[in-house]
Design an enzyme around this catalytic site. Structure first.
Site, PDB file in Angstrom:
ATOM      1  N   ASP A  12       0.895  -1.232  -0.017  1.00 33.63           N
ATOM      2  CA  ASP A  12       0.000   0.002  -0.084  1.00 33.63           C
ATOM      3  C   ASP A  12       0.855   1.397   0.019  1.00 33.63           C
ATOM      4  O   ASP A  12       1.609   1.617   0.881  1.00 33.63           O
ATOM      5  CB  ASP A  12      -0.774   0.014   1.238  1.00 33.63           C
ATOM      6  CG  ASP A  12      -2.013   1.159   0.986  1.00 33.63           C
ATOM      7  OD1 ASP A  12      -2.071   1.605  -0.130  1.00 33.63           O
ATOM      8  OD2 ASP A  12      -2.960   1.205   2.129  1.00 33.63           O
ATOM      9  N   ASP A 108      -2.397   2.429  -6.485  1.00 33.45           N
ATOM     10  CA  ASP A 108      -1.463   2.312  -5.460  1.00 33.45           C
ATOM     11  C   ASP A 108      -1.358   1.187  -4.362  1.00 33.45           C
ATOM     12  O   ASP A 108      -0.945   1.488  -3.601  1.00 33.45           O
ATOM     13  CB  ASP A 108      -1.705   3.798  -4.863  1.00 33.45           C
ATOM     14  CG  ASP A 108      -2.736   3.823  -3.880  1.00 33.45           C
ATOM     15  OD1 ASP A 108      -3.551   2.981  -4.138  1.00 33.45           O
ATOM     16  OD2 ASP A 108      -2.448   4.314  -2.533  1.00 33.45           O
ATOM     17  N   GLU A 109      -1.797   0.330  -5.079  1.00 33.33           N
ATOM     18  CA  GLU A 109      -2.153  -1.096  -4.063  1.00 33.33           C
ATOM     19  C   GLU A 109      -2.186  -2.292  -4.907  1.00 33.33           C
ATOM     20  O   GLU A 109      -2.792  -2.172  -5.781  1.00 33.33           O
ATOM     21  CB  GLU A 109      -3.453  -0.705  -3.360  1.00 33.33           C
ATOM     22  CG  GLU A 109      -3.867  -1.619  -2.442  1.00 33.33           C
ATOM     23  CD  GLU A 109      -5.618  -1.521  -1.751  1.00 33.33           C
ATOM     24  OE1 GLU A 109      -5.913  -2.142  -0.770  1.00 33.33           O
ATOM     25  OE2 GLU A 109      -5.967  -0.525  -2.284  1.00 33.33           O
TER      26      GLU A 109
END
Length: 409
Positions: A12, A108-109
């Site tokens: 993350d 983003d993860e």
């Protein structure tokens, strides 16, 4: 690692958009940064901010003028989608240099399964975190466990730049004392319902009566109880980024119709049914398709992608009728269909709201309320919405999410 024998990571990125801006402009490092869709307007909304800004009380969903009162030195920037896409692609390229078992969840993860990767797992995880920081100048937190749920929970436990291992034997001490609202997959409404059973912590849920849980939440109640006990059989799926889901309804008309008001009334009825099915499934969608079958049996489908979520019957009907009127040529109609596509779990909507759309979403008060509740629960910026193939929707508008998907082709 005990349990299933799997070693699953949840990566993350920390305050991703703000971190990308600071990496691009080193003079911004250590300063309070916020990204807003329209920073010049008084009612512009903060969609994400740096940890320095958060320490001053700035929060996601706060209006720009409110944030500036709390932090006069706040640097408010417009989003640069191309820059964020490039950074995301570079991150996932690094992850895939270790294994093909990488599942992007949003820009983003993502998850990684490093079970079969040779070497010391902890050293490998540290190397991944260090490489992303060294090569891209971007911080991330990594959760490590035998399954997806525990890894997701672990990655939230230490930010920024944390590495947290969460073993099944540790959940009683690390996980169970946490408030139920902090459990991944539990939104405010679900938490309120659980409270009616005196379930206030994850530990309460882990030992809850299954019959009462099922009566309250259906099969989802049992799934949540399993998660609270550290049970999650979902695999890391590199192909899931291409998943395509929809909820629709169609009807063959009792007679061929040419009366516009009657046809629009049918679309209203179909939209109600679609909205009810979405509500039952606890889903929202970002694309809409209509199907028109004419008297001569010729069938056309027309679609559009939206920047704000669909779930309300009136909103679905409004979009469907507009699409129908745009493409109907007056020929008698035999069948009509309305389908909401590009679905996302409403309880995970904080990951499904497009940064492009946030200012637009403010018009939709019920959606804004949901977003605010989810942001209060998760304390994260609003990121990209559901990903889908460009082929899934004809005549679709260009979207940040489609671009993100293309980066994984």
């Amino acid at each position: 690692m005990s349990g299933s024998g799997k070693i699953i990571l949840h990566i993350d990125m920390n305050s991703f958009y703000a971190s990308v801006e600071a990496a691009h402009q080193p003079e911004l490092k250590g300063k309070p940064i916020a990204i807003a869709g329209n920073p010049e307007e008084r009612r512009g909304i903060i969609v994400t901010c740096s940890y320095e800004a958060r320490s001053k009380g700035v929060k996601t969903t706060m209006q720009v003028h409110e944030a500036l009162k709390l932090c006069p030195e706040l640097i408010v920037l417009r989003p640069d989608f191309t820059r964020y896409r490039q950074a995301s692609k570079a991150i996932f390229d690094i992850l895939r240099s270790y294994t093909t078992m990488v599942e992007p969840v949003s820009i983003d993860e993502g998850y990684m399964d490093i079970t079969e990767v040779e070497g010391n797992p902890i050293e490998l995880i540290q190397e991944i975190q260090d490489r992303i920081l060294r090569e891209l100048d971007l911080p991330c937190s990594i959760g490590v466990s035998p399954n997806k749920f525990l890894s997701k929970m672990a990655s939230d436990m230490k930010k920024p730049m944390g590495i947290t291992v969460l073993r099944k034997r540790e959940i009683e001490h690390k996980l169970w004392p946490m408030p139920i609202r902090e459990m991944n997959g539990v939104g405010e409404k679900t938490a309120e319902k659980l409270s009616s059973l005196s379930i206030e912590t994850i530990g309460d849920l882990a030992s809850a009566d299954e019959i009462k849980l099922k009566a309250l939440l259906g099969i989802n109640g049992l799934k949540l109880k399993n998660r609270a006990n550290g049970i999650d059989s979902r695999k890391v799926d590199p192909e899931s980024v291409y998943d395509y889901k929809s909820v629709g309804n169609s009807t063959t008309l009792p007679k061929d119709l040419t009366n516009q008001s009657e046809l629009l009334k049918v679309i209203d009825q179909l939209s109600v049914k679609v909205s009810e099915r979405l509500s039952t499934k606890q889903m929202i969608g970002y694309a809409l398709q209509i199907m028109i079958r004419f008297k001569n049996r010729k069938t056309i489908t027309r679609s559009l992608t939206l920047s704000h979520p669909l779930y309300d019957r009136n909103h679905i009907a409004e979009q469907a009728k507009g699409l129908f009127l745009k493409h109907w040529n007056g020929t008698p109609v035999r069948l009509l269909g309305v389908t909401v596509q590009d679905l996302a779990d409403k309880s995970h909507a904080y990951k499904q709201i497009d940064l492009f759309s946030y200012e637009e979403d403010v018009k939709y008060e019920p959606v804004e309320k949901v977003i605010r509740e989810l942001e209060e629960k998760h304390g994260k910026g609003i990121l990209t919405r559901g990903m889908k193939s460009a082929k899934s929707v004809q005549n679709a508008e260009t979207s940040f999410s489609k671009d993100f998907l293309d980066d994984h082709n």
